[in-house]
Motif scaffolding. Sequence first.
Motif, PDB file in Angstrom:
ATOM      1  N   VAL A  57       0.848  -1.188   0.000  1.00  0.00           N
ATOM      2  CA  VAL A  57       0.000   0.000   0.000  1.00  0.00           C
ATOM      3  C   VAL A  57       0.884   1.239   0.000  1.00  0.00           C
ATOM      4  N   VAL A  58       0.463   2.193  -0.818  1.00  0.00           N
ATOM      5  CA  VAL A  58       1.220   3.440  -0.940  1.00  0.00           C
ATOM      6  C   VAL A  58       0.258   4.603  -0.698  1.00  0.00           C
ATOM      7  N   PHE A  59       0.584   5.420   0.294  1.00  0.00           N
ATOM      8  CA  PHE A  59      -0.221   6.611   0.571  1.00  0.00           C
ATOM      9  C   PHE A  59       0.318   7.741  -0.301  1.00  0.00           C
ATOM     10  N   ILE A  60      -0.556   8.328  -1.086  1.00  0.00           N
ATOM     11  CA  ILE A  60      -0.113   9.308  -2.082  1.00  0.00           C
ATOM     12  C   ILE A  60      -0.973  10.572  -2.073  1.00  0.00           C
ATOM     13  N   LYS A  61      -0.428  11.593  -2.753  1.00  0.00           N
ATOM     14  CA  LYS A  61      -1.225  12.753  -3.161  1.00  0.00           C
ATOM     15  C   LYS A  61      -1.070  12.818  -4.679  1.00  0.00           C
ATOM     16  N   PRO A  62      -2.158  12.977  -5.411  1.00  0.00           N
ATOM     17  CA  PRO A  62      -2.070  12.884  -6.868  1.00  0.00           C
ATOM     18  C   PRO A  62      -1.201  13.956  -7.523  1.00  0.00           C
ATOM     19  N   THR A  63      -0.989  15.076  -6.833  1.00  0.00           N
ATOM     20  CA  THR A  63      -0.180  16.145  -7.429  1.00  0.00           C
ATOM     21  C   THR A  63       1.320  15.966  -7.172  1.00  0.00           C
ATOM     22  N   CYS A  64       1.690  14.969  -6.412  1.00  0.00           N
ATOM     23  CA  CYS A  64       3.085  14.807  -5.975  1.00  0.00           C
ATOM     24  C   CYS A  64       3.910  14.055  -7.021  1.00  0.00           C
ATOM     25  N   PRO A  65       4.994  14.657  -7.523  1.00  0.00           N
ATOM     26  CA  PRO A  65       5.810  13.988  -8.549  1.00  0.00           C
ATOM     27  C   PRO A  65       6.485  12.712  -8.037  1.00  0.00           C
ATOM     28  N   TYR A  66       6.857  12.694  -6.745  1.00  0.00           N
ATOM     29  CA  TYR A  66       7.467  11.481  -6.175  1.00  0.00           C
ATOM     30  C   TYR A  66       6.444  10.337  -6.133  1.00  0.00           C
ATOM     31  N   CYS A  67       5.191  10.699  -5.910  1.00  0.00           N
ATOM     32  CA  CYS A  67       4.129   9.680  -5.901  1.00  0.00           C
ATOM     33  C   CYS A  67       3.924   9.121  -7.298  1.00  0.00           C
ATOM     34  N   LYS A  68       3.977  10.021  -8.287  1.00  0.00           N
ATOM     35  CA  LYS A  68       3.803   9.564  -9.675  1.00  0.00           C
ATOM     36  C   LYS A  68       4.933   8.606 -10.059  1.00  0.00           C
ATOM     37  N   LYS A  69       6.155   8.956  -9.680  1.00  0.00           N
ATOM     38  CA  LYS A  69       7.310   8.098  -9.990  1.00  0.00           C
ATOM     39  C   LYS A  69       7.146   6.728  -9.312  1.00  0.00           C
ATOM     40  N   THR A  70       6.695   6.762  -8.065  1.00  0.00           N
ATOM     41  CA  THR A  70       6.482   5.526  -7.309  1.00  0.00           C
ATOM     42  C   THR A  70       5.417   4.657  -7.986  1.00  0.00           C
ATOM     43  N   GLN A  71       4.348   5.306  -8.429  1.00  0.00           N
ATOM     44  CA  GLN A  71       3.284   4.573  -9.117  1.00  0.00           C
ATOM     45  C   GLN A  71       3.811   3.941 -10.402  1.00  0.00           C
ATOM     46  N   GLY A 122       9.775   3.344   3.349  1.00  0.00           N
ATOM     47  CA  GLY A 122      10.123   4.755   3.169  1.00  0.00           C
ATOM     48  C   GLY A 122       9.335   5.388   2.046  1.00  0.00           C
ATOM     49  N   GLY A 123      10.017   6.245   1.297  1.00  0.00           N
ATOM     50  CA  GLY A 123       9.347   6.978   0.220  1.00  0.00           C
ATOM     51  C   GLY A 123       9.895   6.590  -1.137  1.00  0.00           C
ATOM     52  N   CYS A 124       9.793   7.518  -2.070  1.00  0.00           N
ATOM     53  CA  CYS A 124      10.179   7.248  -3.455  1.00  0.00           C
ATOM     54  C   CYS A 124      11.671   6.942  -3.593  1.00  0.00           C
ATOM     55  N   SER A 125      12.516   7.755  -2.937  1.00  0.00           N
ATOM     56  CA  SER A 125      13.959   7.539  -3.102  1.00  0.00           C
ATOM     57  C   SER A 125      14.378   6.184  -2.520  1.00  0.00           C
ATOM     58  N   ASP A 126      13.729   5.789  -1.425  1.00  0.00           N
ATOM     59  CA  ASP A 126      14.032   4.473  -0.829  1.00  0.00           C
ATOM     60  C   ASP A 126      13.595   3.348  -1.767  1.00  0.00           C
ATOM     61  N   LEU A 127      12.456   3.569  -2.413  1.00  0.00           N
ATOM     62  CA  LEU A 127      11.957   2.560  -3.359  1.00  0.00           C
ATOM     63  C   LEU A 127      12.933   2.405  -4.527  1.00  0.00           C
ATOM     64  N   ILE A 128      13.427   3.537  -5.029  1.00  0.00           N
ATOM     65  CA  ILE A 128      14.375   3.497  -6.154  1.00  0.00           C
ATOM     66  C   ILE A 128      15.658   2.761  -5.742  1.00  0.00           C
ATOM     67  N   THR A 129      16.154   3.050  -4.545  1.00  0.00           N
ATOM     68  CA  THR A 129      17.355   2.359  -4.053  1.00  0.00           C
ATOM     69  C   THR A 129      17.122   0.851  -3.996  1.00  0.00           C
ATOM     70  N   MET A 130      15.952   0.466  -3.485  1.00  0.00           N
ATOM     71  CA  MET A 130      15.645  -0.969  -3.379  1.00  0.00           C
ATOM     72  C   MET A 130      15.470  -1.602  -4.751  1.00  0.00           C
ATOM     73  N   GLN A 131      14.926  -0.832  -5.666  1.00  0.00           N
ATOM     74  CA  GLN A 131      14.732  -1.352  -7.030  1.00  0.00           C
ATOM     75  C   GLN A 131      16.101  -1.626  -7.668  1.00  0.00           C
ATOM     76  N   GLN A 132      17.008  -0.662  -7.489  1.00  0.00           N
ATOM     77  CA  GLN A 132      18.332  -0.778  -8.108  1.00  0.00           C
ATOM     78  C   GLN A 132      19.156  -1.917  -7.527  1.00  0.00           C
TER      79      GLN A 132
END
Length: 147
Positions: A57-71, A122-132
């Motif tokens: 589950v990801v808590f987001i705001k639709p206007t947030c660019p980090y949320c869009k990247k995460t999605q 965490g957030g978007c940057s943590d997700l990217i680190t884990m993805q990499q």
Amino acid sequence: MPETRKYQYTVQILGSGRNPVMVVTTFRPFPIYRNKLRPVSLAHEFVNSKIQPGKVVVFIKPTCPYCKKTQEILSQLPFKQGVLEFVDITATDDVNEIQDYLQQLTGARTVPRVFIGKNCIGGCSDLITMQQSGELVTRLKQIGALQ
Ligand SMILES: N[C@@H](CCC(=O)N[C@@H](CS)C(=O)NCC(=O)O)C(=O)O
């Protein structure tokens, strides 16, 4: 001091004539503490109900660019049906309370907040680190989220 609870309902009457139907449209528990009326816990209950083992589950705001990247990142992965949920907190009446509670739970009130099962990664940057590092897929497999 023990907590007592009062409840506030909004009721809508539908239908007419002999068969009116009463529908409870909103329901808010108001715990009273030291005689002060304080709305709490709806946000907590809402967030807790979304965080589940086996789910992402990801808590987001639709206007947030980090949320869009995460999605974007998560939507590319082969999740089992119904396992991945994005929760738009701006669609609720409790945005601040939800963020306060996320802060309490995870140490940050920014969006996105990403939960893999019961754990916040965490957030978007943590997700990217884990993805990499490949850890993202490992963790998702561990909770049985992927097809
Ligand atoms: N480093 C964070 C940045 C997240 C962030 O700054 N999000 C902004 C929205 S774009 C935020 O939550 N701001 C505070 C708020 O909206 O209450 C991440 O990677 O997730």
